[in-house]
Design an enzyme around this catalytic site. Structure first.
Site: not given
Ligand code: PGA
Length: 244
Positions: A67, A136, A138, A143
């Site tokens: 992304d 959450n 994702h 999302e």
């Molecule tokens: P993080 O993010 O590694 O900073 O916890 C993971 C994500 O949002 O996919």
């Protein structure tokens, strides 16, 4: 799903790096799906060290990232292109022309998304996909929603994700609210998936994705139907996993 529990963040990162380096050794011209965020940083450091020690060779590897924020150029220090360059690509022997991240400044977003999916197909599909996981649930920036997209698409970040990513920006108003993300189809088509998570903050979501139920409210629950997923967590993130 195969679960590996390591003592702490460092051990989890080392294990993930070893899996990637072994994979590259067996298939030097593999296509890697790569991820950004706080979690993979130490894993990438391990891969850089292994590359410098001559233990892993990226010269024939292609990579596709999950992304990119909409509106940030690759030079912006919070863009995911910049993250990948500084945390990995600039420090290993990969050919940067073989590394792909969506263009956050694309004028025609639909075209950019379509081209991104076509590129994945053209280079032969993803062999090994690295994933982090949002609080959450994702994966990439897919999302929670009533319907999930199979293809690469423009997405609006949830309030939860914006809050969580604010730690990387000076102020919350600076966090982009939209991103281009690979869809669930792109991720699920990867031949093998490795998901990494660390810390108590991820314990709840990790236990949820192992409950044997699928819901679009927690996109990562879909991984349960993929034939080859390995989840590597540290003890803190494994805390709430229910014993069988
Ligand atoms: P993080 O993010 O590694 O900073 O916890 C993971 C994500 O949002 O996919």
């Amino acid at each position: 799903m195969n679960i590996i529990i390591e003592k702490n963040y460092e051990a989890m990162s080392k294990k993930a790096a070893e899996i990637f380096s072994e994979f590259i050794e067996n298939k030097p011209d593999c296509i890697l799906g790569l991820a950004t965020g706080g979690t993979p940083v130490e894993m990438y450091k391990n891969l850089i060290r292994m590359n410098k020690e001559g233990k892993v060779d990226f010269s024939k590897v292609n990579s596709i990232n999950l992304d990119e924020y909409r509106g940030l150029s690759g030079d912006h220090d919070q863009s995911y292109r910049y993250f990948m360059n500084t945390n990995l690509f600039n420090n290993i022997n990969i050919n940067k022309a073989n590394t792909f991240v969506p263009n956050g400044l694309a004028k025609d977003i639909e075209e950019e998304c379509k081209n991104y999916d076509e590129r994945i197909e053209q280079i032969g599909g993803i062999d090994l996909q690295l994933l982090g996981i949002g609080n959450n649930g994702h994966i990439g920036f897919n999302e929670p929603a009533e319907f999930l997209n199979t293809k690469t698409h423009l997405t609006h970040l949830t309030e939860d994700t914006i809050q969580s990513n604010a730690r990387f920006f000076d102020k919350i108003e600076d966090v982009p609210t939209e991103a281009i993300t690979m869809g669930l189809g792109g991720i699920m088509k990867a031949k093998r998936i490795v998901l990494i998570a660390s810390g108590e903050g991820k314990a709840n979501i990790i236990s949820k994705i192992l409950e044997g139920k699928i819901t679009t409210d927690i996109p990562a629950t879909l991984l349960q139907v993929h034939p080859d997923v390995t989840i590597i967590v540290d003890e803190a993130a494994a805390k709430l996993i229910k014993q069988p």
